[in-house]
Design an enzyme around this catalytic site. Structure first.
Site, PDB file in Angstrom:
ATOM      1  N   HIS A  42       0.858  -1.181   0.000  1.00 35.73           N
ATOM      2  CA  HIS A  42       0.000   0.000   0.000  1.00 35.73           C
ATOM      3  C   HIS A  42       0.897   1.233   0.000  1.00 35.73           C
ATOM      4  O   HIS A  42       2.030   1.208   0.503  1.00 35.73           O
ATOM      5  CB  HIS A  42      -0.882   0.030   1.243  1.00 35.73           C
ATOM      6  N   GLU A  77       0.919   3.847   1.833  1.00 37.39           N
ATOM      7  CA  GLU A  77       1.369   4.249   3.170  1.00 37.39           C
ATOM      8  C   GLU A  77       2.549   3.406   3.650  1.00 37.39           C
ATOM      9  O   GLU A  77       3.539   3.942   4.174  1.00 37.39           O
ATOM     10  CB  GLU A  77       0.229   4.113   4.200  1.00 37.39           C
ATOM     11  N   CYS A  90      -6.286   1.848   5.729  1.00 39.00           N
ATOM     12  CA  CYS A  90      -6.908   0.613   6.203  1.00 39.00           C
ATOM     13  C   CYS A  90      -6.309   0.273   7.577  1.00 39.00           C
ATOM     14  O   CYS A  90      -5.423   0.971   8.077  1.00 39.00           O
ATOM     15  CB  CYS A  90      -6.638  -0.520   5.210  1.00 39.00           C
ATOM     16  N   CYS A 129      -2.444  -0.177   7.515  1.00 34.58           N
ATOM     17  CA  CYS A 129      -1.697   1.069   7.367  1.00 34.58           C
ATOM     18  C   CYS A 129      -1.832   1.964   8.599  1.00 34.58           C
ATOM     19  O   CYS A 129      -0.873   2.624   9.001  1.00 34.58           O
ATOM     20  CB  CYS A 129      -2.138   1.793   6.111  1.00 34.58           C
TER      21      CYS A 129
END
Length: 160
Positions: A57, A59, A87, A90
């Site tokens: 991801h 992040e 999410c 993260c």
């Protein structure tokens, strides 16, 4: 703490990063780590498809790069700016990295973990508190994702 105008400037940078993901067939989510001095330390976009990695991801990638550039995992004093609400994975990474603040653009009603579905960053749950600012350029962030997913859908079949 960033001002409203700083948050918008940082989010514009995150949107620029997110745009780069589209060319690679990635979901256009961009993240930027801002250092204690207000300068960009790291930036990344989603790379799950390219890396074949469910944890790639924006992040996570930006936090990893920030740690490398700053020479340590503890990112105290830093701000994580991301175009889509983080999410649970993260948000948890922001806590573990000791990020001071998360600023996100568009809320995620599917897996947002900063208040939309759950609130992993709720004060008092863990040994580190992360402040959350939501909404800078939310409409632009949401529109970018909407346009991307519209291009991914099959066009309706035409009847003869």
């Amino acid at each position: 703490m960033g001002t409203e105008e700083q948050n918008r400037q940082w989010m514009r940078r995150a949107l620029d990063v997110a745009e780069r993901a589209i060319a690679r067939g990635e979901v256009p989510v961009g993240a930027v780590v801002i250092g204690p001095d207000g300068e960009v330390v790291a930036e990344a976009h989603d790379a799950r498809e390219h890396r074949h990695d469910p944890t790639a991801h924006a992040e996570i990638l930006a936090l990893r790069l920030a740690g490398l550039r700053l020479g340590g995992w503890n990112l105290e004093g830093c701000t994580l700016v991301v175009t889509l609400e983080p999410c649970a994975m993260c948000a948890g990474a922001a806590i573990l990295a000791r990020i001071d603040r998360v600023v996100y653009g568009a809320p995620s009603d599917k897996c947002g973990a900063c208040g939309s579905v759950i609130d992993v960053l709720e004060a008092g749950l863990f040994n580190h508190t992360v402040q959350v600012t939501s909404g800078p350029l939310a409409e632009e962030c949401s529109a970018l994702l909407t346009r991307f997913f519209e291009t991914q859908r099959e066009p309706p079949s035409q009847s003869p």
